[in-house]
Design a protein around this motif. Structure first.
Motif, PDB file in Angstrom:
ATOM      1  N   ARG A 112      60.680 -74.584   6.917  1.00  0.00           N
ATOM      2  CA  ARG A 112      59.701 -75.147   5.982  1.00  0.00           C
ATOM      3  C   ARG A 112      58.931 -74.074   5.236  1.00  0.00           C
ATOM      4  O   ARG A 112      58.557 -74.264   4.071  1.00  0.00           O
ATOM      5  CB  ARG A 112      58.765 -76.093   6.732  1.00  0.00           C
ATOM      6  N   ASN A 113      58.694 -72.944   5.863  1.00  0.00           N
ATOM      7  CA  ASN A 113      58.060 -71.825   5.139  1.00  0.00           C
ATOM      8  C   ASN A 113      58.940 -71.373   3.996  1.00  0.00           C
ATOM      9  O   ASN A 113      58.449 -71.039   2.901  1.00  0.00           O
ATOM     10  CB  ASN A 113      57.787 -70.663   6.093  1.00  0.00           C
ATOM     11  N   GLN A 128      61.150 -73.304   2.391  1.00  0.00           N
ATOM     12  CA  GLN A 128      61.033 -74.351   1.373  1.00  0.00           C
ATOM     13  C   GLN A 128      59.797 -74.116   0.519  1.00  0.00           C
ATOM     14  O   GLN A 128      59.848 -74.203  -0.716  1.00  0.00           O
ATOM     15  CB  GLN A 128      60.936 -75.724   2.035  1.00  0.00           C
ATOM     16  N   HIS A 129      58.679 -73.837   1.173  1.00  0.00           N
ATOM     17  CA  HIS A 129      57.415 -73.631   0.451  1.00  0.00           C
ATOM     18  C   HIS A 129      57.527 -72.465  -0.522  1.00  0.00           C
ATOM     19  O   HIS A 129      57.035 -72.546  -1.659  1.00  0.00           O
ATOM     20  CB  HIS A 129      56.289 -73.386   1.457  1.00  0.00           C
ATOM     21  N   SER A 130      58.187 -71.385  -0.096  1.00  0.00           N
ATOM     22  CA  SER A 130      58.313 -70.219  -0.981  1.00  0.00           C
ATOM     23  C   SER A 130      59.150 -70.549  -2.205  1.00  0.00           C
ATOM     24  O   SER A 130      58.854 -70.095  -3.319  1.00  0.00           O
ATOM     25  CB  SER A 130      58.914 -69.037  -0.215  1.00  0.00           C
ATOM     26  N   GLN A 154      57.137 -72.663  -4.611  1.00  0.00           N
ATOM     27  CA  GLN A 154      56.168 -71.841  -5.340  1.00  0.00           C
ATOM     28  C   GLN A 154      56.830 -71.101  -6.511  1.00  0.00           C
ATOM     29  O   GLN A 154      56.228 -70.922  -7.569  1.00  0.00           O
ATOM     30  CB  GLN A 154      55.527 -70.828  -4.388  1.00  0.00           C
ATOM     31  N   PHE A 161      56.987 -82.730   1.206  1.00  0.00           N
ATOM     32  CA  PHE A 161      56.391 -81.753   0.286  1.00  0.00           C
ATOM     33  C   PHE A 161      56.076 -82.335  -1.096  1.00  0.00           C
ATOM     34  O   PHE A 161      55.724 -81.626  -2.024  1.00  0.00           O
ATOM     35  CB  PHE A 161      57.185 -80.444   0.190  1.00  0.00           C
TER      36      PHE A 161
END
Length: 340
Positions: free
Chosen positions: A13-14, A16-18, A21, A49
């Motif tokens: 998930r980290n 995915q977040h990057s 962004q 998300f």
């Protein structure tokens, strides 16, 4: 006992977040086998998300995924005038790549795909004069351009199409793009500030961090054999003293299935020739590793298990241990997914 996909959920998930962004307005793609995770799991992730659109491959995938994702669904495969009707909610957006397709979708939500250097499908420059009046009969969501994976002129190709569409006085409020980098997307957005560019991303989003996921197959049995002993469906002879290791995962999981590769350069071609030569004498590397090395199939994979051969100088695993497996997510169907 199973072929298991282990997921380091926090790391996954980290990542995915990057990616989210880097690509503002990203449209997550969930097609095929759901990149090894399945449509339900990825639909849940996209909901988590906050995605407003989820892209799927076909109308059949849309029909299945509509119950897992409550916002808009975009079908990437273009509408075919001969396709069978599939009941879909009005929140589904169809891709169209022909004038005839647009004419058949009166009142529907549509994205019009243009012909890129992929040469796969899309409306052509010659079609543009006909589009103006036809877009009044549909709920037009934007244009789309699907670029090659290895394009070196992605920005220039999109700019060329933007100029063509603008010259034809067609609406350019939204353009969906596939296979552009974050820098390329930013350049396009800067050059055309009145257009919203939205990247459709699957592989990079779900599979971009290779360390976040791992396949492992459970060892189901270990049998001692001597050179010349017969075994398996075809009663082949053991090539030497050693052990037969039965491990979970077979053709129904996608193990042993491989798509053709595009080879460039002398070394990759030489390796391909070597692999083909070994295959003619029934020597095929499995995707399973033991003691840090990829191990040989003893015979072709069965439907739900594989039999590996370990030579006498290699200590075998114990029943119940798990062997790491190097498998393609897009062709693998694990028995279970475990978050950790």
């Amino acid at each position: 006992m199973a072929l298991t996909l282990y997921v380091d959920t926090a790391r996954w998930r980290n990542h995915q977040h990057s990616v989210l962004q880097q690509f503002p307005g990203l449209v997550p793609v969930c097609k095929g086998n759901g990149y090894g995770f399945g449509h339900e799991r990825l639909a849940d992730e996209a909901t988590r998300f906050g995605a407003d659109i989820l892209a799927v491959g076909t109308v059949y995938e849309a029909a299945r995924t509509k119950d897992y994702f409550g916002r808009d669904l975009m079908v990437l495969t273009p509408y075919q005038t001969t396709e069978e009707p599939v009941p879909l909610p009005t929140r589904v957006i169809r891709t169209v790549a022909s004038i005839d397709g647009i004419a058949r979708l009166v009142g529907a939500r549509v994205v019009v795909e243009v012909m890129s250097s992929m040469r796969r499908h899309g409306v052509t420059v010659e079609d543009l004069p006909k589009l103006h009046a036809m877009l009044d009969d549909v709920r037009f969501e934007g244009f789309a351009i699907h670029l090659p994976l290895d394009s070196v002129n992605a920005v220039e190709e999109v700019i060329t199409w933007m100029d063509r569409l603008r010259s034809a006085r067609l609406p350019l409020h939204t353009v969906f793009v596939s296979h552009v980098s974050a820098d390329e997307l930013a350049r396009l957005q800067q050059q055309f500030p009145q257009t919203r560019f939205r990247a459709r991303i699957g592989t990079r989003l779900w599979l971009g961090d290779h360390e976040a996921t791992e396949y492992r197959g459970t060892v189901l049995d270990v049998t001692r054999v001597s050179k010349g002993d017969r075994f398996g469906y075809r009663q082949q002879k053991a090539v030497g003293d050693g052990h037969l290791v039965v491990v979970a995962g077979g053709t129904s999981n996608g193990v042993g299935l491989e798509s053709p590769k595009a080879m460039h350069g002398v070394m990759p071609r030489a390796k391909g020739v070597a692999r083909a030569g070994l295959a003619t004498v029934n020597r095929n590397l499995s995707p399973y590793l033991w003691q840090g090395k990829q191990r040989w199939f003893a015979e072709p994979p069965h439907m739900q298990v594989c039999i590996l051969f370990l030579p006498d100088d290699v200590s075998p695993p114990s029943v119940g241990e798990e062997l790491p497996a190097q498998l393609r997510h897009t062709t693998t169907a694990p028995d279970r997914i475990v978050d950790r």
